[in-house]
Scaffold this motif. Structure first.
Motif, PDB file in Angstrom:
ATOM      1  N   TYR A 276       0.808  -1.246  -0.032  1.00 61.92           N
ATOM      2  CA  TYR A 276      -0.191   0.062  -0.058  1.00 61.92           C
ATOM      3  C   TYR A 276       0.911   1.277   0.080  1.00 61.92           C
ATOM      4  CZ  TYR A 276      -4.327  -2.375   1.232  1.00 61.92           C
ATOM      5  OH  TYR A 276      -5.481  -3.350   1.221  1.00 61.92           O
TER       6      TYR A 276
ATOM      7  N   TYR B 165       0.497   5.754  -0.246  1.00 63.74           N
ATOM      8  CA  TYR B 165      -0.488   6.920  -0.001  1.00 63.74           C
ATOM      9  C   TYR B 165       0.110   8.336  -0.420  1.00 63.74           C
ATOM     10  CZ  TYR B 165      -2.591   3.194   3.086  1.00 63.74           C
ATOM     11  OH  TYR B 165      -3.183   2.048   3.474  1.00 63.74           O
TER      12      TYR B 165
ATOM     13  N   TYR C  18      -0.526  12.293   0.476  1.00 58.10           N
ATOM     14  CA  TYR C  18      -1.258  13.137   1.488  1.00 58.10           C
ATOM     15  C   TYR C  18      -0.921  14.486   1.102  1.00 58.10           C
ATOM     16  CZ  TYR C  18      -2.528   9.253   4.711  1.00 58.10           C
ATOM     17  OH  TYR C  18      -2.730   7.888   5.062  1.00 58.10           O
TER      18      TYR C  18
ATOM     19  N   GLN D  62      -0.805  18.507   3.328  1.00 66.70           N
ATOM     20  CA  GLN D  62      -0.779  18.879   4.811  1.00 66.70           C
ATOM     21  C   GLN D  62      -1.005  20.684   4.643  1.00 66.70           C
ATOM     22  OE1 GLN D  62       2.518  18.575   7.647  1.00 66.70           O
ATOM     23  NE2 GLN D  62       0.897  18.678   9.030  1.00 66.70           N
TER      24      GLN D  62
ATOM     25  N   LEU E  49      -3.844  15.917   8.030  1.00 64.40           N
ATOM     26  CA  LEU E  49      -3.448  15.531   6.612  1.00 64.40           C
ATOM     27  C   LEU E  49      -4.575  15.062   5.858  1.00 64.40           C
ATOM     28  CD1 LEU E  49      -0.439  15.166   8.236  1.00 64.40           C
ATOM     29  CD2 LEU E  49       0.013  13.562   6.558  1.00 64.40           C
TER      30      LEU E  49
ATOM     31  N   PHE F 298       3.148  14.853   1.523  1.00 61.78           N
ATOM     32  CA  PHE F 298       3.707  13.508   2.265  1.00 61.78           C
ATOM     33  C   PHE F 298       3.240  12.099   1.258  1.00 61.78           C
ATOM     34  CE2 PHE F 298       5.780  15.342   5.648  1.00 61.78           C
ATOM     35  CZ  PHE F 298       5.118  16.439   6.130  1.00 61.78           C
TER      36      PHE F 298
ATOM     37  N   GLN G 253       2.661   1.210   3.603  1.00 58.59           N
ATOM     38  CA  GLN G 253       2.328   0.465   4.858  1.00 58.59           C
ATOM     39  C   GLN G 253       2.380  -1.115   4.048  1.00 58.59           C
ATOM     40  OE1 GLN G 253      -1.725   1.084   5.644  1.00 58.59           O
ATOM     41  NE2 GLN G 253      -1.772  -0.558   7.123  1.00 58.59           N
TER      42      GLN G 253
ATOM     43  N   GLU H  20       0.575   0.092  10.432  1.00 60.64           N
ATOM     44  CA  GLU H  20       1.538   1.376  10.662  1.00 60.64           C
ATOM     45  C   GLU H  20       1.908   1.870   9.203  1.00 60.64           C
ATOM     46  OE1 GLU H  20       5.246   0.954  12.962  1.00 60.64           O
ATOM     47  OE2 GLU H  20       5.838   3.028  12.384  1.00 60.64           O
ATOM     48  N   GLN H  21       1.631   3.124   9.039  1.00 61.62           N
ATOM     49  CA  GLN H  21       2.083   3.829   7.888  1.00 61.62           C
ATOM     50  C   GLN H  21       3.254   4.461   8.142  1.00 61.62           C
ATOM     51  OE1 GLN H  21      -1.024   6.005   5.901  1.00 61.62           O
ATOM     52  NE2 GLN H  21      -2.317   4.447   5.905  1.00 61.62           N
TER      53      GLN H  21
ATOM     54  N   PHE I  51       6.154   7.278   6.686  1.00 59.87           N
ATOM     55  CA  PHE I  51       6.196   8.580   6.221  1.00 59.87           C
ATOM     56  C   PHE I  51       7.279   8.985   5.369  1.00 59.87           C
ATOM     57  CE2 PHE I  51       1.587  10.149   6.500  1.00 59.87           C
ATOM     58  CZ  PHE I  51       1.045   9.285   7.596  1.00 59.87           C
ATOM     59  N   GLY I  52       7.301   9.620   4.265  1.00 64.05           N
ATOM     60  CA  GLY I  52       8.414  10.241   3.978  1.00 64.05           C
ATOM     61  C   GLY I  52       8.736  11.747   4.559  1.00 64.05           C
ATOM     62  N   PRO I  53       9.772  12.333   4.186  1.00 64.82           N
ATOM     63  CA  PRO I  53      10.226  13.519   4.826  1.00 64.82           C
ATOM     64  C   PRO I  53       9.321  14.871   4.246  1.00 64.82           C
ATOM     65  CG  PRO I  53      11.926  12.994   3.335  1.00 64.82           C
ATOM     66  CD  PRO I  53      10.907  11.919   3.315  1.00 64.82           C
TER      67      PRO I  53
END
Lengths: 113, 114
Positions: free
Chosen positions: B31, B33, B35, B37, B43, B90, B94, B102-103, B105-107
């Protein structure tokens, strides 16, 4: 639909103070609940989670208990440090809904020495 | 241990320009994603993918497109950039098969459209 409401910040505390951030949710199914933390200039990191009612998630001195009866997942820490200054996000996930997270608006916490 | 990487870190676009935000993960997660923000906000999900070749809309997909040709990569395309797309983006991944939820995340990519 699903939604998460958390207290607005900023929350300003002195070092060693007690921190509580309130989080309540509405969900059409049985959610898993999460707290994510975002340090300045970085992406989100998972802080703790709980997947069923009465579970307590804990990490780095933070705790939150899944309260189904009050649809809440309040975050607490007994003695904060300057390094805890960050934005904290409460979130829920319903597996049947494609593993999509629904986030609250975030609470900025500033800890002063 | 790279995890989720995003490029670029920052970008300024003029109205009407196009660009692609890159996202790569090396954890073999199925998975992925995207997002956005907005300042002082949580998000919001733009698009997501449950595996290579499969994508679906999230909460705020208008003005964006995605593709998922490999497990590792999930680029986000902005066509005809608008000021309303000024945001921090972002990417997350997952491993939905483990039940961990838990997902990762990138920076983030900070985009300004002027």
């Amino acid at each position: 639909g699903n939604s998460v409401t958390q207290m607005e910040g900023p929350v300003t505390l002195s070092e060693e103070a007690f921190l509580t951030i309130n989080c309540t949710y509405t969900a059409t199914g049985y959610p898993s609940l999460f707290w994510y933390v975002q340090y300045p200039g970085e992406g989100l990191q998972l802080l703790l989670k709980a997947t069923k009612a009465d579970d307590k998630g804990s990490n780095k001195g933070f705790e939150a208990t899944y309260r189904k009866e009050t649809t809440s997942f309040h975050l607490e820490k007994g003695s904060v440090q300057v390094s805890d200054s960050a934005v904290y996000f409460c979130a829920l996930l319903i597996k049947a809904a494609g593993n999509k997270l629904t986030f609250g608006g975030g609470t900025r916490v500033l800890v002063k020495p | 241990n790279a995890g989720v990487t995003q490029t670029p870190k920052f970008r300024i676009l003029k109205i009407g320009q196009s660009m692609t935000l890159q996202c790569t993960q090396d954890m073999n997660h199925n998975y992925m994603y995207w997002y956005r923000q907005d300042p002082g906000m949580g998000l919001k999900l733009i698009y997501y993918s449950v595996g290579a070749g499969i994508t679906d809309k999230g909460e705020v997909p208008n003005g964006y497109n995605v593709s998922r040709s490999t497990t590792e990569d999930f680029p986000l395309r902005l066509e005809l950039a608008a000021p309303s797309q000024t945001s921090v983006y972002f990417c997350a991944s997952q491993n939905a098969g483990t039940g961990e939820h838990e997902q990762y995340f990138g920076p983030g990519t900070r985009l300004t459209v002027t």
